[in-house]
Design an enzyme around this catalytic site. Sequence first.
Site, PDB file in Angstrom:
ATOM      1  N   CYS A   5       1.089   3.311   2.746  1.00 43.09           N
ATOM      2  CA  CYS A   5       1.339   2.532   4.233  1.00 43.09           C
ATOM      3  C   CYS A   5       2.808   3.360   4.133  1.00 43.09           C
ATOM      4  CB  CYS A   5       1.249   1.584   4.283  1.00 43.09           C
ATOM      5  SG  CYS A   5      -0.393   0.306   4.684  1.00 43.09           S
ATOM      6  N   CYS A  60       0.937  -1.377  -0.005  1.00 44.44           N
ATOM      7  CA  CYS A  60      -0.114   0.011   0.143  1.00 44.44           C
ATOM      8  C   CYS A  60      -0.002   1.132  -0.530  1.00 44.44           C
ATOM      9  CB  CYS A  60      -0.607  -0.283   1.415  1.00 44.44           C
ATOM     10  SG  CYS A  60      -1.676   1.491   2.028  1.00 44.44           S
TER      11      CYS A  60
END
Length: 454
Positions: free
Chosen positions: A377, A374
């Site tokens: 993230c 991600c």
Amino acid sequence: MALAVTSSSTAISGSSFSRSGASSESKALQICSIRLSDRTHLSQRRYSMKPLNAESHSRSESWVTRASTLIAPEVEEKGGEVEDFEQLAKKLEDASPLEIMDKALERFGDQIAIAFSGAEDVALIEYARLTGKPFRVFSLDTGRLNPETYRLFDAVEKQYGIRIEYMFPDAVEVQALVRNKGLFSFYEDGHQECCRVRKVRPLRRALKGLKAWITGQRKDQSPGTRSEIPIVQVDPVFEGLDGGVGSLVKWNPLANVEGADVWNFLRTMDVPVNALHAQGYVSIGCEPCTRPVLPGQHEREGRWWWEDAKAKECGLHKGNIKEEDGAADSKPAAVQEIFESNNVVALSKGGVENLLKLENRKEAWLVVLYAPWCPFCQAMEASYIELAEKLAGKGVKVAKFRADGEQKEFAKQELQLGSFPTILLFPKRAPRAIKYPSEHRDVDSLMSFVNLLR
């Protein structure tokens, strides 16, 4: 909303693609068209060369008829050679955006157009100008763009002496969508349906009048969906003028350019830009689905922020997404781990279950639910590690729990996972975890959250 779309379209005259420069008519005979025939591989196209004599549209034509499709001149099909665009992409891997733009315009003449979104992809128009060749520009007016974006359209037309081709959604489809689901249904059931009506279908109509198009995609825009885009490719999703799979070529001159370099170019060349950029906006789309990015956030997190990273394509570049929902969870195993620090505890599912059971903990716990693939993230990794260092030995354990793959359903049911990343605080004397509600993921914001609730 349907009336807004209709009224906006009447304010803009003409629907045939605009050309740059007053000498376009004299150059028309020198521009060659490319005709598609049978092929055995999507990366190859068979073409023939023929002088193009294009007659301009009469101004008396109905704008409704001309806005419904982009008409390119017909050419005769002749036997030709096969061109491998995968090989061409490799040859152009180290080429500059200017070289790539020049190659694209030279190859496709007036059967290629630049897709302009009203953001930093204005760089494409400047590169096209620098080639000295005629070029065409089109844009999708969804009816829900920011006022600043419309002002940029006007400034660009005046700066380059062109008329941008605006494509509009079908008024009947927009009316049906709004009447059935309201003006903001995308907040509840995802943006794909609205984007399909307002963006994808108008784009499909536009591309049916072309043999190639030019986009401003960059690999660094979204590691989740755009990390492997080539310089040039046969479009895997849309069809071109000749129809059928493989009938459209897609050029991405900025694929290997970083966002900072694009902005250096824009400033150096004194190119008009969207005023929203000065307000913190990076990736710009429709007004309800776009917002400024915050410290520690990736640029695409300003789009459809209520959805997972893998959903942050509107459908215009759907070919970038190589795996569907279920398949995406099988990919992360090969991705490099993140949040690696001696001060960040890696929790197993059992460890998280123990935290959930405890009502009186010796220490508070801050846990990030993440997926290493991600981009959002990844963007907060440095801030989270710095926070862990500051909290070390101060009564708060900082941890991470990988919540994709097989753990995703568990995280949704037990840990309030909505999208990645999700941050939870397990206070010292509270039975339930508290979900961090903000998109601010910088160290100071996270520290304030911890200190107020620990």
